[in-house]
Design a protein around this motif. Sequence first.
Motif, PDB file in Angstrom:
ATOM      1  N   HIS A 267       0.815  -1.215   0.000  1.00 25.90           N
ATOM      2  CA  HIS A 267       0.000   0.000   0.000  1.00 25.90           C
ATOM      3  C   HIS A 267       0.847   1.263   0.000  1.00 25.90           C
ATOM      4  O   HIS A 267       0.400   2.315  -0.446  1.00 25.90           O
ATOM      5  N   SER A 268       2.067   1.173   0.527  1.00 27.32           N
ATOM      6  CA  SER A 268       2.903   2.369   0.625  1.00 27.32           C
ATOM      7  C   SER A 268       4.350   1.989   0.876  1.00 27.32           C
ATOM      8  O   SER A 268       4.647   1.170   1.746  1.00 27.32           O
ATOM      9  N   PRO A 269       5.286   2.604   0.135  1.00 30.90           N
ATOM     10  CA  PRO A 269       6.708   2.311   0.340  1.00 30.90           C
ATOM     11  C   PRO A 269       7.268   2.928   1.619  1.00 30.90           C
ATOM     12  O   PRO A 269       8.402   2.636   1.988  1.00 30.90           O
ATOM     13  N   THR A 270       6.487   3.786   2.303  1.00 35.08           N
ATOM     14  CA  THR A 270       6.976   4.428   3.524  1.00 35.08           C
ATOM     15  C   THR A 270       6.433   3.764   4.794  1.00 35.08           C
ATOM     16  O   THR A 270       6.698   4.238   5.896  1.00 35.08           O
ATOM     17  N   ARG A 271       5.703   2.685   4.645  1.00 42.86           N
ATOM     18  CA  ARG A 271       5.140   2.001   5.810  1.00 42.86           C
ATOM     19  C   ARG A 271       6.250   1.264   6.560  1.00 42.86           C
ATOM     20  O   ARG A 271       7.161   0.691   5.962  1.00 42.86           O
ATOM     21  N   LEU A 272       6.185   1.286   7.894  1.00 41.87           N
ATOM     22  CA  LEU A 272       7.202   0.655   8.731  1.00 41.87           C
ATOM     23  C   LEU A 272       6.581  -0.473   9.550  1.00 41.87           C
ATOM     24  O   LEU A 272       5.395  -0.426   9.901  1.00 41.87           O
ATOM     25  N   PHE A 273       7.404  -1.466   9.869  1.00 35.45           N
ATOM     26  CA  PHE A 273       6.963  -2.632  10.620  1.00 35.45           C
ATOM     27  C   PHE A 273       7.981  -2.919  11.719  1.00 35.45           C
ATOM     28  O   PHE A 273       9.150  -3.196  11.417  1.00 35.45           O
ATOM     29  N   THR A 274       7.546  -2.830  12.954  1.00 35.57           N
ATOM     30  CA  THR A 274       8.435  -3.045  14.086  1.00 35.57           C
ATOM     31  C   THR A 274       8.037  -4.332  14.793  1.00 35.57           C
ATOM     32  O   THR A 274       6.897  -4.479  15.248  1.00 35.57           O
ATOM     33  N   ILE A 275       8.990  -5.248  14.857  1.00 36.20           N
ATOM     34  CA  ILE A 275       8.762  -6.566  15.450  1.00 36.20           C
ATOM     35  C   ILE A 275       9.504  -6.641  16.772  1.00 36.20           C
ATOM     36  O   ILE A 275      10.710  -6.353  16.841  1.00 36.20           O
ATOM     37  N   VAL A 276       8.788  -7.039  17.823  1.00 39.32           N
ATOM     38  CA  VAL A 276       9.394  -7.273  19.132  1.00 39.32           C
ATOM     39  C   VAL A 276       9.538  -8.781  19.279  1.00 39.32           C
ATOM     40  O   VAL A 276       8.541  -9.515  19.194  1.00 39.32           O
ATOM     41  N   THR A 277      10.769  -9.252  19.484  1.00 39.87           N
ATOM     42  CA  THR A 277      11.007 -10.685  19.374  1.00 39.87           C
ATOM     43  C   THR A 277      12.232 -11.137  20.155  1.00 39.87           C
ATOM     44  O   THR A 277      13.154 -10.353  20.402  1.00 39.87           O
ATOM     45  N   THR A 278      12.221 -12.397  20.526  1.00 40.25           N
ATOM     46  CA  THR A 278      13.426 -13.068  21.048  1.00 40.25           C
ATOM     47  C   THR A 278      13.984 -14.021  19.991  1.00 40.25           C
ATOM     48  O   THR A 278      14.935 -14.749  20.269  1.00 40.25           O
ATOM     49  N   ARG A 279      13.401 -14.010  18.793  1.00 34.21           N
ATOM     50  CA  ARG A 279      13.814 -14.908  17.701  1.00 34.21           C
ATOM     51  C   ARG A 279      14.309 -14.074  16.517  1.00 34.21           C
ATOM     52  O   ARG A 279      13.769 -14.134  15.428  1.00 34.21           O
ATOM     53  N   VAL A 280      15.348 -13.303  16.750  1.00 37.32           N
ATOM     54  CA  VAL A 280      15.801 -12.334  15.757  1.00 37.32           C
ATOM     55  C   VAL A 280      16.198 -13.005  14.446  1.00 37.32           C
ATOM     56  O   VAL A 280      15.785 -12.570  13.362  1.00 37.32           O
ATOM     57  N   ASN A 281      16.982 -14.062  14.501  1.00 32.66           N
ATOM     58  CA  ASN A 281      17.447 -14.709  13.263  1.00 32.66           C
ATOM     59  C   ASN A 281      16.279 -15.257  12.445  1.00 32.66           C
ATOM     60  O   ASN A 281      16.272 -15.159  11.209  1.00 32.66           O
ATOM     61  N   GLU A 282      15.299 -15.811  13.112  1.00 33.06           N
ATOM     62  CA  GLU A 282      14.128 -16.343  12.415  1.00 33.06           C
ATOM     63  C   GLU A 282      13.342 -15.223  11.740  1.00 33.06           C
ATOM     64  O   GLU A 282      12.855 -15.371  10.608  1.00 33.06           O
ATOM     65  N   ILE A 283      13.225 -14.085  12.423  1.00 32.20           N
ATOM     66  CA  ILE A 283      12.522 -12.940  11.866  1.00 32.20           C
ATOM     67  C   ILE A 283      13.254 -12.402  10.643  1.00 32.20           C
ATOM     68  O   ILE A 283      12.645 -12.013   9.639  1.00 32.20           O
ATOM     69  N   TYR A 284      14.586 -12.371  10.695  1.00 31.41           N
ATOM     70  CA  TYR A 284      15.364 -11.938   9.527  1.00 31.41           C
ATOM     71  C   TYR A 284      15.053 -12.819   8.326  1.00 31.41           C
ATOM     72  O   TYR A 284      14.899 -12.334   7.198  1.00 31.41           O
ATOM     73  N   GLY A 285      14.979 -14.130   8.553  1.00 36.72           N
ATOM     74  CA  GLY A 285      14.679 -15.045   7.462  1.00 36.72           C
ATOM     75  C   GLY A 285      13.308 -14.796   6.864  1.00 36.72           C
ATOM     76  O   GLY A 285      13.141 -14.813   5.637  1.00 36.72           O
ATOM     77  N   ALA A 286      12.314 -14.544   7.728  1.00 39.68           N
ATOM     78  CA  ALA A 286      10.965 -14.272   7.237  1.00 39.68           C
ATOM     79  C   ALA A 286      10.937 -12.978   6.423  1.00 39.68           C
ATOM     80  O   ALA A 286      10.251 -12.889   5.400  1.00 39.68           O
TER      81      ALA A 286
END
Length: 217
Positions: A63-82
Amino acid sequence: MRALDDDLLETWVSGWAQARGYRTRHEGRFPAALLHDRTNDWEYFALEPSHDEFAALASSARHSPTRLFTIVTTRVNEIYGAATVYGLQVRSTDEVLMIADMSGQDIEAPVPPWEDFETETTHEGNVGSVTVLSGGTPIAQGRVAVVNGHAVFDRIVTEPGFRRMGLGSYVMRALTALALEDDADSGLLVASVDGQELYRYLGWESLASVVMFEPRL
């Protein structure tokens, strides 16, 4: 100390948004804030999203190239892969969500560390701010909003030429005094690498990593 869950994340987002004057909304279980002073677009927040939920967040990036997504996680490497799979790229990785017990804190506002510094304090509704000035120029400041008994601290900043002088600790203690007037029993904040040392010194504990993503253009 309270465990990190969706309700605690939403409390932090609500306080953070109130401290900055942002409008909020939800998309499913994800809270979001409209960054009217930065991108004029939405930033979404999610705690430990599943792959399906991450895919749903990423799809809204169309919908927009300026949209941001902030993830709070203890699984940082897994989130990077996703993120790689779903077309998002990392914008920042060096922040953590932290929590502190407010009980036992001094309810009196602290004395400024130098007599030639001035302090301006505001406290309207559940939002307070503290600004330290030297010669009329702001040199350190911060804000706090109390939501559901949690004091959410935000934008704790000391100008480069005045760091390592105790001003960050002073601002935090002054904001804590304001928060205790609103019956806060715990504190929440997101800390950068530079700030984490100070907050740990003041008794804060880390809950999880905070990783911000943006659409891959």
